[in-house]
Design a protein around this motif. Structure first.
Motif, PDB file in Angstrom:
ATOM      1  N   SER A  81      -1.528 -10.585   4.688  1.00  0.00           N
ATOM      2  CA  SER A  81      -0.207 -10.932   4.163  1.00  0.00           C
ATOM      3  C   SER A  81       0.796 -11.589   4.986  1.00  0.00           C
ATOM      4  N   PHE A  82       1.549 -12.494   4.561  1.00  0.00           N
ATOM      5  CA  PHE A  82       2.747 -13.246   5.140  1.00  0.00           C
ATOM      6  C   PHE A  82       3.420 -12.011   6.047  1.00  0.00           C
ATOM      7  N   LYS A  83       3.866 -10.931   5.303  1.00  0.00           N
ATOM      8  CA  LYS A  83       4.691  -9.887   6.227  1.00  0.00           C
ATOM      9  C   LYS A  83       3.870  -9.123   7.340  1.00  0.00           C
ATOM     10  N   TRP A  84       2.494  -9.229   7.091  1.00  0.00           N
ATOM     11  CA  TRP A  84       1.948  -8.743   8.243  1.00  0.00           C
ATOM     12  C   TRP A  84       1.622  -9.693   9.634  1.00  0.00           C
ATOM     13  N   LEU A  85       1.546 -10.963   9.140  1.00  0.00           N
ATOM     14  CA  LEU A  85       1.347 -11.862  10.097  1.00  0.00           C
ATOM     15  C   LEU A  85       2.732 -12.306  10.904  1.00  0.00           C
ATOM     16  N   ARG A  86       3.955 -12.076  10.222  1.00  0.00           N
ATOM     17  CA  ARG A  86       5.325 -12.245  10.783  1.00  0.00           C
ATOM     18  C   ARG A  86       5.350 -10.619  11.687  1.00  0.00           C
ATOM     19  N   GLN A  90       5.057 -19.512   2.580  1.00  0.00           N
ATOM     20  CA  GLN A  90       4.458 -18.333   3.073  1.00  0.00           C
ATOM     21  C   GLN A  90       3.058 -18.605   2.883  1.00  0.00           C
ATOM     22  N   GLU A  91       2.628 -19.098   1.950  1.00  0.00           N
ATOM     23  CA  GLU A  91       1.177 -19.419   1.858  1.00  0.00           C
ATOM     24  C   GLU A  91       0.674 -20.426   2.970  1.00  0.00           C
ATOM     25  N   HIS A  92       1.709 -21.421   3.215  1.00  0.00           N
ATOM     26  CA  HIS A  92       1.269 -22.339   4.368  1.00  0.00           C
ATOM     27  C   HIS A  92       1.124 -21.708   5.792  1.00  0.00           C
ATOM     28  N   TYR A  93       2.305 -20.730   5.965  1.00  0.00           N
ATOM     29  CA  TYR A  93       2.024 -20.084   7.088  1.00  0.00           C
ATOM     30  C   TYR A  93       0.899 -19.145   7.372  1.00  0.00           C
TER      31      TYR A  93
END
Length: 236
Positions: A209-214, A175-178
């Motif tokens: 956040s990962f969630k927001w980006l997804r 997730q950090e990489h994404y």
């Protein structure tokens, strides 16, 4: 009286170990020894994330026992278990292995439909789970950073739980990489004109956040996000 003094001293030492300090280190390429800047360092215990500066240096709140995850575009994962001794050690260097050396021409030709991120993800997964087929993998590298401190999932969990913990750890690091792929200096410099130090602070303060980006996969979504956060940043 002496007994009370000893107890107070012990209590202070325990409290010191439990209190977060700033762990400082430098991130470098394992081959070129050049500093890696804008790598993300996440304390998996307190969820704090910072970025390395143009010299590869970072400082993050941490206490003994915390696990740090280090992610940078086109590099393999690294993780560090913080110890009391490590918190006092100056000049600690983390060496990340470039993923480009894991890619070969055959692999690239076989996956022409994949993005650069997906190719890197394939090789990070292969690298992370490469030790054995039953996931007896190290969660903390003991050779990459040169100090010889590490833990191993195999020492703490049975086969089933070990597998679950390994996959969970990999996913958290992935997730950090994404986030790094979507929200990085190359992208931001197209829309933001800030000195390097200010850009670093902006990226740390408003790291999505990962969630927001997804939930917001388009380029336009990210541009609106950057513009909105930049207005807040410039008001400070």
């Amino acid at each position: 009286m002496k007994k009370n003094c000893v107890l107070v001293l012990l209590a202070m030492l325990v409290l010191q170990n439990l209190t977060a300090q700033n762990f400082k280190a430098t991130i470098k390429d394992s081959l070129t020894k050049e500093p890696i800047y804008f790598a993300s360092i996440t304390n998996l215990n307190n969820k704090k994330t910072v970025l390395s500066n143009e010299k590869g240096i970072f400082s993050i709140p941490a206490k003994a026992g915390d696990i740090l995850s280090i992610a940078s575009i086109s590099y393999s994962f690294d993780t560090i278990k913080v110890t009391a001794a490590l918190l006092q050690q100056p000049g600690y260097v983390v060496h990340l292995h470039p993923l480009s050396n894991l890619l070969n021409e055959v692999t690239v030709k076989a996956h022409r439909g994949y993005s650069a991120y997906q190719l890197d993800s394939i090789h990070r997964r292969k690298d992370f789970f490469s030790t054995t087929t039953d996931y007896t993998i190290p969660t903390v590298s003991n050779g990459n950073s040169g100090v010889g401190m590490g833990i191993n999932i195999d020492h703490f969990f049975g086969p089933d739980k070990r597998k679950r913990e390994a996959i969970k750890l990999f996913n958290r690091m992935e997730q950090e990489h994404y986030i790094n792929y979507r929200f990085n200096p190359t992208v931001l410099k197209q829309y933001v004109t800030l000195p390097t130090d200010s850009l670093l602070l902006f990226m740390e303060t408003y790291r999505p956040s990962f969630k927001w980006l997804r939930q917001h996969p388009s380029k336009e979504d990210l541009i609106y996000y950057i513009n909105d956060k930049l207005k807040l940043f410039l008001k400070q």
